[in-house]
Design a protein around this motif. Structure first.
Motif, PDB file in Angstrom:
ATOM      1  N   GLY A  55       0.835  -1.197   0.000  1.00  8.86           N
ATOM      2  CA  GLY A  55       0.000   0.000   0.000  1.00  8.86           C
ATOM      3  C   GLY A  55       0.867   1.242   0.000  1.00  8.86           C
ATOM      4  N   THR A  56       0.539   2.199  -0.847  1.00 10.34           N
ATOM      5  CA  THR A  56       1.324   3.431  -0.932  1.00 10.34           C
ATOM      6  C   THR A  56       0.415   4.652  -0.894  1.00 10.34           C
ATOM      7  OG1 THR A  56       1.261   3.385  -3.351  1.00 10.34           O
ATOM      8  CG2 THR A  56       3.174   2.366  -2.300  1.00 10.34           C
ATOM      9  N   ARG A  57       0.996   5.730  -0.408  1.00 13.71           N
ATOM     10  CA  ARG A  57       0.365   7.041  -0.479  1.00 13.71           C
ATOM     11  C   ARG A  57       1.486   8.004  -0.837  1.00 13.71           C
ATOM     12  NH1 ARG A  57      -1.593   8.814   4.802  1.00 13.71           N
ATOM     13  NH2 ARG A  57      -3.151   7.194   4.542  1.00 13.71           N
ATOM     14  N   GLY A  58       1.438   8.523  -2.062  1.00 14.12           N
ATOM     15  CA  GLY A  58       2.513   9.390  -2.527  1.00 14.12           C
ATOM     16  C   GLY A  58       3.798   8.607  -2.699  1.00 14.12           C
ATOM     17  N   ASP A  59       4.927   9.325  -2.597  1.00 12.36           N
ATOM     18  CA  ASP A  59       6.230   8.680  -2.791  1.00 12.36           C
ATOM     19  C   ASP A  59       6.903   8.273  -1.481  1.00 12.36           C
ATOM     20  OD1 ASP A  59       6.049   8.977  -5.540  1.00 12.36           O
ATOM     21  OD2 ASP A  59       7.044  10.937  -5.520  1.00 12.36           O
ATOM     22  N   SER A  60       6.377   8.740  -0.350  1.00 12.30           N
ATOM     23  CA  SER A  60       7.118   8.534   0.888  1.00 12.30           C
ATOM     24  C   SER A  60       6.482   7.554   1.869  1.00 12.30           C
ATOM     25  CB  SER A  60       7.319   9.876   1.588  1.00 12.30           C
ATOM     26  OG  SER A  60       6.054  10.432   1.892  1.00 12.30           O
ATOM     27  N   TYR A  61       5.243   7.159   1.690  1.00 10.81           N
ATOM     28  CA  TYR A  61       4.581   6.288   2.658  1.00 10.81           C
ATOM     29  C   TYR A  61       4.265   4.950   2.014  1.00 10.81           C
ATOM     30  CZ  TYR A  61       1.415   4.765   6.322  1.00 10.81           C
ATOM     31  OH  TYR A  61       0.827   4.061   7.329  1.00 10.81           O
ATOM     32  N   ARG A  62       4.741   3.861   2.646  1.00 13.01           N
ATOM     33  CA  ARG A  62       4.483   2.529   2.114  1.00 13.01           C
ATOM     34  C   ARG A  62       4.289   1.553   3.261  1.00 13.01           C
ATOM     35  NH1 ARG A  62       8.512   0.217  -2.092  1.00 13.01           N
ATOM     36  NH2 ARG A  62       9.983   0.835  -0.501  1.00 13.01           N
ATOM     37  N   VAL A  63       3.330   0.661   3.113  1.00 12.27           N
ATOM     38  CA  VAL A  63       3.093  -0.409   4.073  1.00 12.27           C
ATOM     39  C   VAL A  63       2.945  -1.707   3.280  1.00 12.27           C
ATOM     40  CG1 VAL A  63       0.591  -0.067   4.109  1.00 12.27           C
ATOM     41  CG2 VAL A  63       1.698  -1.175   6.041  1.00 12.27           C
ATOM     42  N   VAL A  64       3.498  -2.793   3.816  1.00  8.49           N
ATOM     43  CA  VAL A  64       3.449  -4.088   3.149  1.00  8.49           C
ATOM     44  C   VAL A  64       2.734  -5.078   4.064  1.00  8.49           C
ATOM     45  CG1 VAL A  64       4.777  -5.949   2.089  1.00  8.49           C
ATOM     46  CG2 VAL A  64       5.624  -3.597   1.972  1.00  8.49           C
ATOM     47  N   LEU A  65       1.707  -5.749   3.538  1.00  4.30           N
ATOM     48  CA  LEU A  65       0.947  -6.754   4.282  1.00  4.30           C
ATOM     49  C   LEU A  65       1.173  -8.125   3.659  1.00  4.30           C
ATOM     50  CD1 LEU A  65      -2.456  -4.875   4.610  1.00  4.30           C
ATOM     51  CD2 LEU A  65      -0.640  -5.026   6.304  1.00  4.30           C
ATOM     52  N   LEU A  78      -2.658 -14.175  -9.473  1.00  2.00           N
ATOM     53  CA  LEU A  78      -3.318 -12.893  -9.689  1.00  2.00           C
ATOM     54  C   LEU A  78      -2.459 -11.738  -9.190  1.00  2.00           C
ATOM     55  CD1 LEU A  78      -7.043 -13.443  -8.614  1.00  2.00           C
ATOM     56  CD2 LEU A  78      -6.096 -13.342 -10.917  1.00  2.00           C
ATOM     57  N   THR A  79      -2.515 -10.647  -9.910  1.00  3.97           N
ATOM     58  CA  THR A  79      -1.941  -9.381  -9.496  1.00  3.97           C
ATOM     59  C   THR A  79      -2.998  -8.338  -9.779  1.00  3.97           C
ATOM     60  OG1 THR A  79       0.298 -10.096 -10.015  1.00  3.97           O
ATOM     61  CG2 THR A  79      -0.053  -7.735  -9.888  1.00  3.97           C
ATOM     62  N   GLY A  80      -3.183  -7.423  -8.849  1.00  2.94           N
ATOM     63  CA  GLY A  80      -4.201  -6.412  -9.064  1.00  2.94           C
ATOM     64  C   GLY A  80      -4.024  -5.235  -8.137  1.00  2.94           C
ATOM     65  N   GLN A  81      -5.009  -4.361  -8.156  1.00  4.16           N
ATOM     66  CA  GLN A  81      -4.966  -3.164  -7.324  1.00  4.16           C
ATOM     67  C   GLN A  81      -6.300  -2.965  -6.641  1.00  4.16           C
ATOM     68  OE1 GLN A  81      -3.734   0.110  -9.783  1.00  4.16           O
ATOM     69  NE2 GLN A  81      -1.594  -0.526  -9.709  1.00  4.16           N
ATOM     70  N   LYS A  82      -6.243  -2.370  -5.450  1.00  2.00           N
ATOM     71  CA  LYS A  82      -7.453  -1.948  -4.760  1.00  2.00           C
ATOM     72  C   LYS A  82      -7.110  -0.730  -3.910  1.00  2.00           C
ATOM     73  CE  LYS A  82      -6.964  -5.781  -1.513  1.00  2.00           C
ATOM     74  NZ  LYS A  82      -7.640  -6.889  -0.907  1.00  2.00           N
ATOM     75  N   TYR A  83      -8.116   0.028  -3.565  1.00  4.62           N
ATOM     76  CA  TYR A  83      -7.942   1.248  -2.802  1.00  4.62           C
ATOM     77  C   TYR A  83      -8.675   1.092  -1.474  1.00  4.62           C
ATOM     78  CZ  TYR A  83      -7.919   6.238  -1.745  1.00  4.62           C
ATOM     79  OH  TYR A  83      -7.732   7.455  -1.153  1.00  4.62           O
ATOM     80  N   ALA A  84      -7.969   1.348  -0.359  1.00  8.98           N
ATOM     81  CA  ALA A  84      -8.593   1.235   0.963  1.00  8.98           C
ATOM     82  C   ALA A  84      -7.915   2.192   1.927  1.00  8.98           C
ATOM     83  CB  ALA A  84      -8.481  -0.194   1.482  1.00  8.98           C
ATOM     84  N   GLY A  86      -7.361   5.296   2.155  1.00  9.22           N
ATOM     85  CA  GLY A  86      -6.442   6.301   1.629  1.00  9.22           C
ATOM     86  C   GLY A  86      -5.153   5.762   1.052  1.00  9.22           C
ATOM     87  N   LEU A  87      -5.048   4.460   0.901  1.00 11.53           N
ATOM     88  CA  LEU A  87      -3.842   3.858   0.330  1.00 11.53           C
ATOM     89  C   LEU A  87      -4.186   3.102  -0.948  1.00 11.53           C
ATOM     90  CD1 LEU A  87      -2.250   2.340   3.560  1.00 11.53           C
ATOM     91  CD2 LEU A  87      -1.530   4.407   2.382  1.00 11.53           C
ATOM     92  N   ASN A  88      -3.287   3.162  -1.907  1.00 16.18           N
ATOM     93  CA  ASN A  88      -3.417   2.365  -3.129  1.00 16.18           C
ATOM     94  C   ASN A  88      -2.627   1.082  -2.916  1.00 16.18           C
ATOM     95  OD1 ASN A  88      -4.874   4.251  -4.750  1.00 16.18           O
ATOM     96  ND2 ASN A  88      -3.000   5.467  -4.846  1.00 16.18           N
ATOM     97  N   PHE A  89      -3.321  -0.062  -2.935  1.00 20.25           N
ATOM     98  CA  PHE A  89      -2.671  -1.357  -2.732  1.00 20.25           C
ATOM     99  C   PHE A  89      -2.494  -2.079  -4.055  1.00 20.25           C
ATOM    100  CE2 PHE A  89      -4.105  -0.708   1.561  1.00 20.25           C
ATOM    101  CZ  PHE A  89      -3.098  -1.285   2.321  1.00 20.25           C
ATOM    102  N   THR A  90      -1.304  -2.626  -4.242  1.00 24.11           N
ATOM    103  CA  THR A  90      -1.036  -3.544  -5.342  1.00 24.11           C
ATOM    104  C   THR A  90      -0.754  -4.895  -4.704  1.00 24.11           C
ATOM    105  OG1 THR A  90      -0.075  -1.784  -6.675  1.00 24.11           O
ATOM    106  CG2 THR A  90       0.462  -4.045  -7.310  1.00 24.11           C
ATOM    107  N   ALA A 123      -8.134  -2.999   9.581  1.00 22.25           N
ATOM    108  CA  ALA A 123      -9.174  -2.278   8.871  1.00 22.25           C
ATOM    109  C   ALA A 123      -8.895  -2.230   7.379  1.00 22.25           C
ATOM    110  CB  ALA A 123      -9.303  -0.861   9.425  1.00 22.25           C
ATOM    111  N   LEU A 124      -7.614  -2.265   7.021  1.00 18.57           N
ATOM    112  CA  LEU A 124      -7.236  -2.235   5.608  1.00 18.57           C
ATOM    113  C   LEU A 124      -7.656  -3.511   4.903  1.00 18.57           C
ATOM    114  CD1 LEU A 124      -3.626  -0.789   5.848  1.00 18.57           C
ATOM    115  CD2 LEU A 124      -5.689   0.407   5.124  1.00 18.57           C
ATOM    116  N   TRP A 125      -7.565  -4.600   5.618  1.00 20.00           N
ATOM    117  CA  TRP A 125      -7.842  -5.892   4.997  1.00 20.00           C
ATOM    118  C   TRP A 125      -9.248  -6.262   5.286  1.00 20.00           C
ATOM    119  CZ3 TRP A 125      -4.558  -6.369   1.558  1.00 20.00           C
ATOM    120  CH2 TRP A 125      -4.318  -7.550   0.912  1.00 20.00           C
TER     121      TRP A 125
END
Length: 125
Positions: A55-65, A78-84, A86-90, A123-125
């Motif tokens: 999950g990313t927000r901009g260039d400086s914030y990243r979280v990995v689940l 599968l590879t895909g994207q979802k938004y939750a 305020g973060l864009n998850f790949t 909450a993200l998942w």
């Protein structure tokens, strides 16, 4: 009537479906930790899954689940994207076909990620 050895030969040719035992996470884990996992017998025709969501927000914030579970074949690869939250998850899913083959933490070579509180991760998942 067929001879007993012929019946035995035919029975050995019938494929048997033996369910896999895979690790399943109680909760998704936040990098650099691995999830709290336990073995689970999967339903027939399912495979072991290891998944990572970045999950990313901009260039400086990243979280990995990280997640582990049983999965139907259509979820594999599968590879895909979802938004939750305020973060864009790949996300990327990988499957394997032997008992407990999804044991190792799924790593993508990413640097250590920013840790966020566990309630937000859930909450993200």
């Amino acid at each position: 009537m067929a001879p007993p050895f012929l019946i035995l030969l035919l029975l050995t040719c019938v494929p048997s479906v033996v369910p896999l035992t895979c690790y399943t996470c109680l909760f998704p884990a936040i990098s650099p930790l691995d999830c709290l996992k336990f073995p689970q017998r999967c339903p027939p025709e399912q495979r072991c899954l290891a998944s990572v969501a970045v999950g990313t927000r901009g260039d400086s914030y990243r979280v990995v689940l990280y997640e582990k579970s049983c999965a139907v074949a259509s979820q594999c690869g599968l590879t895909g994207q979802k938004y939750a939250v305020g973060l864009n998850f790949t996300y990327t899913n990988k499957c394997c076909d032997t008992d407990l083959c999804n044991a190792a933490p799924y790593r993508t070579g990413l640097a250590l990620s920013v840790l966020i509180p566990l309630p937000l991760a859930l909450a993200l998942w």
